[in-house]
Design a protein around this motif. Structure first.
Motif, PDB file in Angstrom:
ATOM      1  N   GLU A 198      16.760 -21.986 -33.821  1.00 37.81           N
ATOM      2  CA  GLU A 198      15.925 -23.156 -33.541  1.00 37.81           C
ATOM      3  C   GLU A 198      14.559 -22.808 -32.973  1.00 37.81           C
ATOM      4  O   GLU A 198      13.685 -23.666 -32.908  1.00 37.81           O
ATOM      5  CB  GLU A 198      16.654 -24.094 -32.575  1.00 37.81           C
ATOM      6  N   ASN A 199      14.358 -21.564 -32.563  1.00 32.97           N
ATOM      7  CA  ASN A 199      13.118 -21.232 -31.837  1.00 32.97           C
ATOM      8  C   ASN A 199      12.050 -20.597 -32.722  1.00 32.97           C
ATOM      9  O   ASN A 199      11.086 -20.025 -32.221  1.00 32.97           O
ATOM     10  CB  ASN A 199      13.430 -20.291 -30.670  1.00 32.97           C
ATOM     11  N   GLU A 200      12.171 -20.703 -34.045  1.00 29.86           N
ATOM     12  CA  GLU A 200      11.183 -20.096 -34.937  1.00 29.86           C
ATOM     13  C   GLU A 200       9.898 -20.929 -34.980  1.00 29.86           C
ATOM     14  O   GLU A 200       9.937 -22.159 -34.841  1.00 29.86           O
ATOM     15  CB  GLU A 200      11.769 -19.944 -36.334  1.00 29.86           C
ATOM     16  N   ASP A 221       9.827 -16.232 -32.828  1.00 32.35           N
ATOM     17  CA  ASP A 221       9.631 -17.203 -31.752  1.00 32.35           C
ATOM     18  C   ASP A 221       8.234 -17.150 -31.159  1.00 32.35           C
ATOM     19  O   ASP A 221       7.944 -17.844 -30.186  1.00 32.35           O
ATOM     20  CB  ASP A 221      10.675 -16.984 -30.654  1.00 32.35           C
TER      21      ASP A 221
END
Length: 408
Positions: free
Chosen positions: A67-69, A305
């Motif tokens: 989820e942190n891309e 990230d």
């Protein structure tokens, strides 16, 4: 990065780089390593997701969503900053970069901003349609990872059928007219696959191969015991040089490089000093231009990230995040002690590195490998295979091997 074919076979001369003023913005891609301004080539790991399970993956990639891309919008803003900063090349990597559906959009934007866009991929997702898309974008190069022929490669990739799928990806790139090459990471389990890889270059008319020395990072840190001994490394480098020469003599001018162990430069020079002293002098000039390892200076990395690293193997140390500050600001901020030292790391290396005659050519080799083994980033790189005699004053080595071409 040591261009074996360029240096040993004489396909590049010092005058070739000098003719362009050695400015990265003006140099063609095959001469970029000889730039003097060292604007960083940026590796952007655009995703941590991968459809394979490679045992030596530096990114600890997995086949699941993260989820942190960086978002597409954040990626476009990043590319704007890189272009303004004068980054000559952006290398899209992963994980597997082709699992991101917006890769074509990001690569297309980078090309339109004047950068060379290349991808590092396992090749299994390059369909005929994707290859045509990448060609239309103007992608400069596709590097496809193979760590041997089918049995060995699929063992390393952790997925049966990966080899055959990668070969299809290569063929699709060739059909579309995209320059494609191989990436091979050398270790104890696949060193005997080097000759078949050269055979594959010939059989499939592949123009380029990069042989990577193992770096102890990510899942690769678990393979330290599986790295070659120093003598085995010397034998492997000699084999690569010999096979490159054989191709050259047959009129098949493949581009062959070794990567991630800058001891290869002095080793190649010392070999040439015995075989061809005149060419050795030219090679020494080119190696001086290259300057060896450039982590934190001529190459940098941005994670999925947004974290900024000295290279793709330094994931445990971040200089900042592009979500908070532009890459250009982070990269030029030497208030971070490690960043400051990496800009001129030859002043800080210890032990045999500090006393090495080839320090200006090697650049101190890989600091992250030294840290992985010793806990001290400035200790000698344990993968340096040069002997104590070879790292001493070269005058004694060169005696009887032709004219002395030691550094001033």
């Amino acid at each position: 990065m040591i261009g074996i074919s360029k240096l040993y076979c004489g396909t590049v001369e010092p005058s070739d780089a000098l003719r362009y003023g050695r400015q990265s913005s003006r140099l063609p891609s095959h001469l970029l390593q000889f730039s003097k301004d060292k604007r960083p080539v940026v590796v952007w790991n655009i995703t941590r997701r991968c459809n394979l399970k490679c045992v030596h993956c530096y990114a600890h990639a997995k086949d699941k969503s993260f989820e942190n891309e960086l978002s597409t919008r954040q990626g476009l803003d990043l590319i704007d900053d890189l272009a303004r900063f004068g980054v000559p090349v952006i290398l899209f990597s992963g994980g597997e970069p082709l699992v991101r559906k917006d890769l074509p959009e990001l690569a297309d934007y980078a090309v339109k901003k004047g950068m060379r866009a290349v991808i590092s991929t396992n090749g299994t997702l390059i369909s005929a349609q994707m290859a045509r898309t990448l060609k239309d974008i103007g992608l400069s190069y596709v590097g496809i990872s193979l760590d041997g022929m089918e049995k060995v490669n699929d063992r390393f990739r952790g997925v049966k059928g990966a080899f055959k799928s990668a070969l299809e990806g290569i063929k699709n790139c060739q059909t579309a007219g995209i320059k494609v090459g191989l990436r091979f990471t050398i270790n104890k389990f696949n060193v005997n696959e080097i000759p078949p890889i050269f055979d594959l270059l010939e059989d499939m008319d592949i123009p380029r191969v990069c042989f990577y020395h193992l770096v102890y990072a990510g899942r690769g840190s678990e393979l330290v015991k599986d790295d070659l001994t120093h003598e085995e490394t010397r034998q492997a480098v000699d084999l690569i040089i010999d096979r490159t020469r054989q191709l050259h003599e047959k009129g098949k001018l493949k581009e062959v490089l070794t990567v991630d162990n800058h001891a290869d430069g002095p080793y190649l020079y010392l070999r040439l000093l015995k075989e061809n002293p005149d060419r050795a002098k030219e090679v020494l000039d080119l190696l001086k231009m290259n300057e060896g390892n450039n982590s934190g200076r001529g190459i940098g990395c941005i994670s999925w990230d947004g974290e900024v690293h000295a290279d793709q193997f330094w994931r445990h140390y971040s200089f900042g995040n592009v979500k908070d500050r532009p890459f250009s600001d982070i990269w030029t901020d030497t208030s971070d002690p490690l960043m400051m030292r990496l800009k001129d790391k030859k002043k800080f290396v210890k032990g045999r590195c500090a006393a090495c005659h080839w320090l200006d050519i090697c650049g101190g080799n890989f600091r992250v490998r030294a840290e992985a083994v010793t806990g001290d980033v400035w200790e000698p790189d344990p993968a340096c295979y040069l002997t104590d005699e070879e790292i001493a004053d070269a005058a004694s080595i060169e005696q009887g091997c032709g004219p002395s071409y030691a550094q001033d």
